[in-house]
Design an enzyme around this catalytic site. Structure first.
Site, PDB file in Angstrom:
ATOM      1  N   PHE A 285     -20.413 -34.526 -39.011  1.00  0.00           N
ATOM      2  CA  PHE A 285     -20.033 -33.795 -37.807  1.00  0.00           C
ATOM      3  C   PHE A 285     -19.705 -32.344 -38.120  1.00  0.00           C
ATOM      4  CE2 PHE A 285     -19.428 -38.073 -36.292  1.00  0.00           C
ATOM      5  CZ  PHE A 285     -19.624 -38.009 -34.928  1.00  0.00           C
ATOM      6  N   ASP A 286     -20.291 -31.445 -37.361  1.00  0.00           N
ATOM      7  CA  ASP A 286     -19.843 -30.065 -37.356  1.00  0.00           C
ATOM      8  C   ASP A 286     -18.438 -30.050 -36.744  1.00  0.00           C
ATOM      9  OD1 ASP A 286     -20.039 -27.188 -37.408  1.00  0.00           O
ATOM     10  OD2 ASP A 286     -20.420 -27.272 -35.255  1.00  0.00           O
ATOM     11  N   LEU A 287     -17.710 -28.956 -36.935  1.00  0.00           N
ATOM     12  CA  LEU A 287     -16.341 -28.878 -36.422  1.00  0.00           C
ATOM     13  C   LEU A 287     -16.265 -28.047 -35.137  1.00  0.00           C
ATOM     14  CD1 LEU A 287     -13.314 -29.390 -36.646  1.00  0.00           C
ATOM     15  CD2 LEU A 287     -13.195 -27.518 -38.331  1.00  0.00           C
TER      16      LEU A 287
END
Length: 211
Positions: A6-8
């Site tokens: 997951f990107d943040l």
């Protein structure tokens, strides 16, 4: 079971306030004009040096800008965000379903870890792969490579989930599948153009996609 990266910013949290305020702070301290808010939002996703560099056109001032950005971010910016509605429930459900979870972000790794540690679902991520302080590792292909090595997994078993073209392009560089999230800062057109395998418009769609 899949391994989900997951990107943040723009994927788990809406961090526009913190990031844009820190960019503005750095530019003001350097005596530079601050771009309009709509332009500052485009800074969310790329590495800091990729954004400050072309604007300042001076390696020394670029490094000064990065340090000033981090100065304010360390004090205030890291907490200036909102969790996207439903993303916590989605993360918890994906974890219960047996998927392994990690965060891969161009944000400075200590700052990213600080944010993840304070999220109510942050403990469900096995690792956080973020940028090094000197910028030697700061682009998505490199950051994904670090996560793959830490988890000892192959790219074919993983998905990159993010809101910007850098996330999709990073996944493509490793032959990974990707999910573009339309609630972030990139938008559906950007994600499709970057080669997203799938696009979701609501956080709950992530659960069904991997079930």
């Amino acid at each position: 079971m899949s391994i989900l990266f997951f990107d943040l910013d723009g994927t788990l949290i809406d961090s526009a306030v913190g990031i844009t305020r820190c960019v503005a702070y750095a530019l003001e301290k350097l005596g530079e004009p601050v771009p309009p808010q709509r332009e500052l939002r485009l800074w969310i996703g790329p590495s800091l040096r990729d954004s400050f560099g072309p604007l300042l056109n001076d390696p020394v001032r670029t490094e000064q800008a990065v340090e000033l950005y981090r100065e304010r971010f360390d004090l205030h910016g890291w907490a200036e965000h909102e969790i996207y509605p439903g993303i916590g429930a989605a993360i918890e459900s994906l974890h219960r379903d047996g998927h392994r979870l990690a965060v891969v972000t161009a944000k400075n790794e200590p700052h990213a870890r600080r944010i993840i540690d304070h999220l109510p679902f942050g403990h469900l991520f096995e690792t956080v792969s973020g940028a090094t302080a000197d910028g030697s590792i700061s682009h998505k292909p490199e950051l994904i490579a670090v996560a793959l090595e830490r988890l000892r997994v192959s790219a074919g078993d993983c998905w990159m989930i993010g809101d910007r073209r850098m996330d999709m392009e990073g996944a493509n560089s490793h032959g990974m599948n990707s999910v573009g999230v339309a609630w972030g800062f990139g938008g559906e057109d950007e994600l499709r153009a970057a080669g997203a395998t799938r696009i979701v418009h609501e956080t709950g769609q992530l659960i069904g996609l991997f079930r």
